[in-house]
Design an enzyme around this catalytic site. Sequence first.
Site, PDB file in Angstrom:
ATOM      1  N   GLY A 126       0.822  -1.202   0.000  1.00 36.66           N
ATOM      2  CA  GLY A 126       0.000   0.000   0.000  1.00 36.66           C
ATOM      3  C   GLY A 126       0.858   1.254   0.000  1.00 36.66           C
TER       4      GLY A 126
ATOM      5  N   ALA B  54       2.814   4.684  -2.955  1.00 35.93           N
ATOM      6  CA  ALA B  54       2.972   4.050  -4.264  1.00 35.93           C
ATOM      7  C   ALA B  54       1.784   3.166  -4.601  1.00 35.93           C
ATOM      8  CB  ALA B  54       4.268   3.239  -4.290  1.00 35.93           C
TER       9      ALA B  54
ATOM     10  N   SER C 108      -0.306  -5.323   4.252  1.00 34.85           N
ATOM     11  CA  SER C 108      -0.295  -5.803   5.629  1.00 34.85           C
ATOM     12  C   SER C 108      -0.420  -4.627   6.581  1.00 34.85           C
ATOM     13  CB  SER C 108       1.009  -6.547   5.920  1.00 34.85           C
ATOM     14  OG  SER C 108       1.117  -6.869   7.295  1.00 34.85           O
TER      15      SER C 108
ATOM     16  N   LYS D  11       4.532  24.560  -1.951  1.00 32.48           N
ATOM     17  CA  LYS D  11       5.982  24.566  -2.173  1.00 32.48           C
ATOM     18  C   LYS D  11       6.261  25.345  -3.452  1.00 32.48           C
ATOM     19  CE  LYS D  11       9.766  21.566  -3.604  1.00 32.48           C
ATOM     20  NZ  LYS D  11      10.147  20.192  -4.001  1.00 32.48           N
TER      21      LYS D  11
ATOM     22  N   PRO E  48      13.591  27.469  -7.963  1.00 35.15           N
ATOM     23  CA  PRO E  48      12.146  27.707  -8.023  1.00 35.15           C
ATOM     24  C   PRO E  48      11.459  26.874  -9.101  1.00 35.15           C
ATOM     25  CG  PRO E  48      13.243  29.379  -9.304  1.00 35.15           C
ATOM     26  CD  PRO E  48      14.323  28.441  -8.809  1.00 35.15           C
TER      27      PRO E  48
ATOM     28  N   GLN F  65       3.529  18.563 -19.714  1.00 36.65           N
ATOM     29  CA  GLN F  65       3.438  19.919 -19.168  1.00 36.65           C
ATOM     30  C   GLN F  65       4.140  20.884 -20.117  1.00 36.65           C
ATOM     31  OE1 GLN F  65       3.375  21.109 -14.996  1.00 36.65           O
ATOM     32  NE2 GLN F  65       5.399  21.977 -15.283  1.00 36.65           N
TER      33      GLN F  65
ATOM     34  N   VAL G  99       1.131 -11.224   2.966  1.00 41.57           N
ATOM     35  CA  VAL G  99       1.488 -12.072   1.832  1.00 41.57           C
ATOM     36  C   VAL G  99       2.543 -13.072   2.302  1.00 41.57           C
ATOM     37  CG1 VAL G  99       2.556 -12.148  -0.452  1.00 41.57           C
ATOM     38  CG2 VAL G  99       0.896 -10.344   0.102  1.00 41.57           C
TER      39      VAL G  99
ATOM     40  N   GLY H  53      10.697  11.439  -5.132  1.00 38.09           N
ATOM     41  CA  GLY H  53      10.025  10.192  -4.795  1.00 38.09           C
ATOM     42  C   GLY H  53       8.634  10.062  -5.395  1.00 38.09           C
TER      43      GLY H  53
ATOM     44  N   GLY I 175      12.459  15.195 -15.961  1.00 41.88           N
ATOM     45  CA  GLY I 175      11.741  16.067 -15.039  1.00 41.88           C
ATOM     46  C   GLY I 175      12.384  17.411 -14.781  1.00 41.88           C
TER      47      GLY I 175
END
Length: 516
Positions: free
Chosen positions: A10, A13, A36, A75, A93, A160, A195, A359, A452
């Site tokens: 879970g 991600a 779990s 942010k 920025p 974008q 699992v 992340g 990115g």
Amino acid sequence: MIKSVVIVGGGTAGWMSASYLKAAFGDRLDVTLVESDRVATIGVGEATFSTVRHFFDYLGLDESEWLPECSGSYKLGIRFENWREPGHHFYHPFERLRTADGFTLADWWLREGDRSEPFDRSCFITPALCEAQRSPRMLDGSLFAGELDGSLGRSTLEEQRDQFPYAYHFDAALLAKFLTKYGTDRGVRHVVDDVLDVARDQRGWISHVTTREHGDLTGDLFIDCTGFRGLLINQTLEEPFESFQDVLPNNRAVALRVPQPDQAETGMKPYTTATAMDSGWIWTIPLFGRIGTGYVYSDAHCTPEEAERTLRAFAAPGQDDLEANHIRMRIGRNRRSWVNNCVAIGLSSAFVEPLESTGIFFIQHGIEQLVKNFPDAHWDQSLVDDYNNRVAHVLDGVKEFLVLHYRAAQRDDTPYWKEAKVRALPDGLAERLELSASHLLDERTIYPAYHGFEQYSWITMLLGLGHEPARPRPALAHIDPAGARAEFAALKAGTQRLVENLPSCYEYVASLNARR
């Protein structure tokens, strides 16, 4: 036709993946998520890219719906402290550089700029908004750059076209909780169980996972969101993990959650801070009601006990009751993130230190590309290869960009920082650094594949860290600087108006929370 997906794990991600798949395919795809309740997630304060709004828009969510539920805040960029020398800071920025007569203001700053004012304050609006702790939105909800506002529909972060001026801070555990409800309301089957085993068929593909209470969970496609364990992709399918530690040695972190009960008086900083320390750096992420903070370091230069003492003294002196979360980080990427009928998303796929808040970006990119390359019963290998190539390019480009931070930083006052100047460089970065000593990089000379970060990010980090070209571009000596001077003046005037008229970040975020 692929009819069912099983997500193992879970957290952010897992639930970002489940929610996005349901938003994309609706009832045409069965989605089961098994997690779990005995496996803790790495839930520190999270910072994001501005492109994360593509994810929420795809789900049909407005920030007023989810941000208050996740202790969220704004942010506008990252403030780098002490990377050049103690007491020095600059901002990275979410803002592209303006141009005059075909050259960026960064180029013009090298020739015409007021050197009594830092590069970032001369060439961007954002640093002044950060220092004044301004919100990017007025109290009526309007964005200060109104032409950039509005829904993006079903678009991906790679699409974008305009640079949106802000991203978010939020509590990752609370976002996962919010998305759990979003996903289950739309048909995601949520199985809370352990699992015990992962089974493979005669081809070596995953056939099912066996759980303690719910038996076997079968699916056509399996998504591994088990974090650094890589239960499916690494432990079961034995896909090799390629470490980045030859060029990025930080492999540990210690984190604290620091309450901020007096935020109405102290204010809320609309930026992430990355403060260079003797053996790494400390992140500071302001959330509504608390601060998320952590020390990222190399255990070759600092022990966990030393790191925790340093972090407590820096971020929470006198608050010894706060629980410290020590994290071993697996730095690098899988050779392939999609193997057979298994796709790894999040930490099970790859991770680099969170210096540029990558992340959530990696998770979003991975799930967007999975939807774009989603298979059918033919399992077209070209779709798998395209997915793996795109994920690898993103990871390798970010790796190179992060290494630049350490190599270009002026600090060399501790063994850690001295080593940063002689450590190996990724392929291509040495050439880029050599070019940047002559002139500013552009879109053709930064890392070539999508990762990115744009030209302005590479320029900002190099100039902010003190890695300037030896001289301005010679062409500028033959161009009338009047246009550039006018652009600098317009930027300064516009910045002053915004600082005077925008509400504080705390004031606006508090108003969102008051509507809950």
